[in-house]
Design a protein around this motif. Structure first.
Motif, PDB file in Angstrom:
ATOM      1  N   ASP A 271      34.511 -39.187  36.857  1.00 30.78           N
ATOM      2  CA  ASP A 271      33.510 -39.522  35.850  1.00 30.78           C
ATOM      3  C   ASP A 271      32.181 -39.811  36.537  1.00 30.78           C
ATOM      4  O   ASP A 271      32.125 -40.607  37.489  1.00 30.78           O
ATOM      5  CB  ASP A 271      33.998 -40.746  35.058  1.00 30.78           C
ATOM      6  N   ASP A 321      25.717 -48.726  29.914  1.00 33.71           N
ATOM      7  CA  ASP A 321      26.148 -47.988  31.101  1.00 33.71           C
ATOM      8  C   ASP A 321      26.429 -48.937  32.268  1.00 33.71           C
ATOM      9  O   ASP A 321      27.401 -48.762  33.010  1.00 33.71           O
ATOM     10  CB  ASP A 321      25.075 -46.979  31.503  1.00 33.71           C
ATOM     11  N   GLY A 345      36.699 -41.441  28.538  1.00 34.38           N
ATOM     12  CA  GLY A 345      35.541 -41.086  27.725  1.00 34.38           C
ATOM     13  C   GLY A 345      35.064 -42.292  26.953  1.00 34.38           C
ATOM     14  O   GLY A 345      35.863 -43.142  26.537  1.00 34.38           O
ATOM     15  N   GLN A 536      32.986 -35.768  22.905  1.00 31.70           N
ATOM     16  CA  GLN A 536      33.470 -35.153  24.146  1.00 31.70           C
ATOM     17  C   GLN A 536      32.716 -33.861  24.434  1.00 31.70           C
ATOM     18  O   GLN A 536      32.396 -33.561  25.586  1.00 31.70           O
ATOM     19  CB  GLN A 536      34.977 -34.883  24.037  1.00 31.70           C
ATOM     20  N   SER A 539      29.294 -34.393  25.902  1.00 32.76           N
ATOM     21  CA  SER A 539      29.307 -34.838  27.297  1.00 32.76           C
ATOM     22  C   SER A 539      29.692 -33.727  28.254  1.00 32.76           C
ATOM     23  O   SER A 539      29.728 -33.946  29.468  1.00 32.76           O
ATOM     24  CB  SER A 539      30.288 -36.013  27.455  1.00 32.76           C
ATOM     25  N   ASN A 573      27.874 -41.364  24.561  1.00 39.14           N
ATOM     26  CA  ASN A 573      27.122 -40.972  25.753  1.00 39.14           C
ATOM     27  C   ASN A 573      25.700 -40.650  25.311  1.00 39.14           C
ATOM     28  O   ASN A 573      25.365 -39.506  25.029  1.00 39.14           O
ATOM     29  CB  ASN A 573      27.771 -39.765  26.437  1.00 39.14           C
ATOM     30  N   ALA A 576      23.672 -38.058  27.426  1.00 39.26           N
ATOM     31  CA  ALA A 576      24.109 -36.675  27.212  1.00 39.26           C
ATOM     32  C   ALA A 576      23.614 -36.163  25.874  1.00 39.26           C
ATOM     33  O   ALA A 576      23.158 -35.025  25.749  1.00 39.26           O
ATOM     34  CB  ALA A 576      25.631 -36.580  27.290  1.00 39.26           C
TER      35      ALA A 576
END
Length: 704
Positions: A271, A321, A345, A536, A539, A573, A576
């Motif tokens: 990751d 984060d 994730g 998902q 990302s 995310n 992203a």
């Protein structure tokens, strides 16, 4: 014209010989100063013999200015006795103006009684083709040297006859060898080899003498300054007549390439935010670990952070984060030797520990570590906790997906029992079956892709007050046909796919299939298609490479593609999602923020993301005719979005009263069962193109 020598007056044979050999002869009488040039010499330059005023200086008049001095010097040196013959190359001007390269050979053939030269004879040969070949070869060699220099490649060879090796300057620089030019000391190469690579490198360099293939090998060297470098060599045996032959090779420093490959290999398994294993690597490791009885019993832990979304909303994504990185370090810090952690994730983690009898004890250690993780000062007063599910595996035949599903199911039980706690899977408990069911549904979804049981549907998005065919726009949906023929709704199989990391593959299939089948309608009829993207998928670092390739191959217009992303996907995310939105707009694709208003940070995302449209969450729309609060929310969202220049789409329009209210507010577009019920995408596209679908899907839901 000069007198023709007697040899030519009497010997036609020699004229024929010169003609066949294409040699031009000259004969210079030094006493009279006259010079004879044969007819073959004149023809070599495009003249007849009669056209040239023969004289000793004729060749000088025709010689290239850059070659005259050299040619004169060659003759003078011979006349002075410094050389046995005249031998020089020069250019002579052809009758049509181009230059002819000739090789001039000759010398003194007669002398007087005192030894002074009185006559010289020579021949000139046209070597233009040879010089052209030399020029071409020089160009090739120049390009070759430039390529070697640009690529940093060195060349070396080993002579088996003399048992000596020769390295060029680049090879010496790569190895860091400073020494005299010429052959390198015997055995020098072996002294640079890394101990771990020595045997492999030496064996590879022992190519059979009869082999002709090029052999490639990579190994490490240790330079004299102690620096370890990776090098690549290409080797080939080169036979040489009457000799033992040579080994020819190249050497190139590939340290940066190796380091980059290692970085890519690490990135493919880890990751990017936390440095833990990623979902793919964890699944593979779990599958392999279960099959080895020596690892059993092993424990699988599914970890879902509690209150992480609240932290993101309160402190922002940078703080979120930072919290994920800190928690990853805390988890790693309490793991026993050999255990591995992964980020699956978002705010979900997993741990695998072999030889683990007491999974609850380790799960409690992990939970305590998460509770006591120090977060940034602006993260707010609330500490993060976690719901942890543990599954203990004793059976080496158990599928990895089932093991993780059991741990995931236990995690749901931990959440249901109040969060911030631990739950251990109990196979005898009938309530612990949903995880296995979800795993089977996810697996069946992937099988359906290959078996043609996944169906594309579409639902019209209307410009309110206008016929749909004026500006056809549809959201692409998926329906799964079970093996028993029953339809499985998206609310069942899509969460299962997301739960087991299969959503990106599903999203890609939907996107590629829809564009492959219907790009023509998008080009010719202006059809706009909207696609939902999971967290998902957002990302996925290879998403745009895939999307660009698909759009290019199908010929679909970028501007007729809309990507719908939800606030939930963005939270998972944010960076992203933000990067994806920017890249989409650079390509002229449209972005729609889906389910707007459902989250606490909706307006914050509206400010951060440069979207094209928003879709008001249907929970505010379906009851707005009866609920004043819902009407005010819809009106406020519409007003803010309109002031920012965004198009507004209302979802879940099911009642005429609601539609009338939306039109009164000036909402741009709408979607819902009142306007259109989802139907097979083929039939929808056929209507957009003014055709009638030729075949109906057995799963079709007829439009209202």
């Amino acid at each position: 014209m000069a007198r023709q020598p007697k040899a030519f007056r009497d010997g036609k044979f020699w004229e024929q010989a010169l003609d066949r050999a294409q040699l031009g002869l000259w004969d210079w009488d030094l006493q009279s100063g006259t010079c004879f040039y044969s007819a073959t010499w004149a023809r070599m330059l495009g003249y007849s013999q009669e056209e040239l005023a023969q004289g000793s200086d004729l060749w000088l008049k025709l010689a290239h200015p850059e070659d005259r001095d050299q040619a004169v010097e060659s003759g003078d040196r011979h006349l002075a006795g410094a050389t046995d013959i005249i031998e020089t190359e020069m250019r002579l001007r052809h009758k049509d103006g181009h230059w002819v390269w000739v090789l001039d050979r000759g010398g003194v053939v007669e002398r007087d009684s005192e030894g002074n030269p009185t006559r010289m004879v020579g021949v000139q040969t046209d070597i233009s083709k040879q010089k052209e070949a030399e020029h071409d070869l020089g160009q090739v060699n120049a390009r070759f040297r430039l390529a070697l220099t640009a690529s940093g490649t060195g060349i070396w060879h080993h002579d088996f006859e003399t048992q000596k090796s020769y390295w060029d300057a680049r090879s010496r620089a790569i190895y860091g060898f400073v020494g005299e030019e010429g052959a390198v000391p015997d055995g020098l190469w072996e002294t640079f080899l890394h101990p771990e690579d020595r045997e492999m490198a030496e064996i590879t360099h022992q190519i059979p003498r009869q082999a002709h293939d090029v052999v490639a090998v990579r190994y490490r060297i240790i330079r004299a300054d102690g620096v370890v470098r990776h090098v690549e060599s290409l080797l080939q045996f080169m036979p040489v007549s009457n000799e033992a032959g040579q080994m020819i090779g190249t050497v190139r420093d590939v340290t940066l390439e190796e380091e980059r490959q290692q970085e890519l290999a690490f990135a493919a398994r880890h990751d990017g935010l936390t440095g833990l294993l990623n979902r793919t690597a964890f699944d593979a490791m779990l599958a392999e670990a279960i099959t080895k009885p020596a690892n059993l019993p092993l424990a699988v832990f599914y970890i879902d952070l509690d209150y992480f979304k609240a932290l993101n909303d309160f402190a922002g994504h940078a703080a979120g984060d930072a919290a994920l990185r800190a928690i990853a370090a805390s988890i790693r810090g309490v793991l026993p030797k050999g255990a591995q952690a992964a980020r699956l994730g978002g705010d979900e983690f997993a741990v695998l520990a072999t030889h683990c009898e007491n999974g609850e004890f380790l799960a409690q250690l992990i939970l305590d570590a998460i509770r006591h993780t120090e977060l940034r000062q602006n993260a707010g007063p609330r500490k993060l906790g976690a719901s942890i599910g543990a599954a203990i595996v004793h059976d080496p035949k158990m599928a990895a997906a089932d093991a993780l599903a059991c741990a995931d199911d236990a995690c749901y039980a931990a959440k249901a029992s109040g969060r911030n706690t631990v739950s251990v899977f109990a196979s005898q408990d009938p309530n612990y079956t949903s995880g296995l069911n979800a795993a089977r549904i996810a697996s069946d979804t992937m099988d359906a892709l290959d078996e043609g049981r996944l169906k594309l549907f579409g639902q019209e998005i209307h410009h309110l007050g206008r016929p749909w065919t004026d500006a056809p726009h549809a959201e692409v949906l998926a329906r799964l046909e079970g093996r028993d023929g029953q339809m499985i709704m998206p609310g069942t199989f899509i969460p299962a796919a997301e739960r087991f990391g299969m959503a990106p593959k599903l999203d890609r299939w939907i996107f590629r299939t829809a564009l492959s089948r219907h790009s023509a309608a998008m080009r010719e009829n202006g059809l706009v298609l909207s696609f939902n993207l999971s967290a998902q998928t957002l990302s996925d670092p290879g998403l745009w490479d895939f999307a660009d390739t698909t759009i290019t191959e199908t010929g679909a217009p970028y501007e007729n593609v809309v990507f719908e992303i939800t606030e939930t996907a963005s939270v998972t995310n944010f960076e992203a999602a933000e990067r994806f939105v920017i890249q989409a707009r650079e390509r002229r694709c449209k972005i729609s923020l889906d389910d707007f208003g459902a989250g606490l940070s909706s307006f914050d995302y509206l400010r951060r993301f440069p979207v094209d449209s928003i879709k008001i969450n249907g929970s505010f729309v379906e009851h707005m005719a009866e609920n004043k609060f819902d009407r005010e929310i819809v009106s406020a969202i519409n007003g803010v979005a309109k002031s920012l220049g965004y198009r507004v789409i209302a979802e879940r329009i099911e009642k005429p009263e609601g539609l009338a209210l939306l039109q009164g507010m000036g909402v741009d577009c709408g979607q819902g069962f009142l306007l259109h019920r989802p139907e097979p995408l083929d039939a929808l596209v056929a209507r957009a193109a003014g055709r009638t679908a030729t075949a109906k899907d057995p799963l079709a839901v007829q439009p209202a």
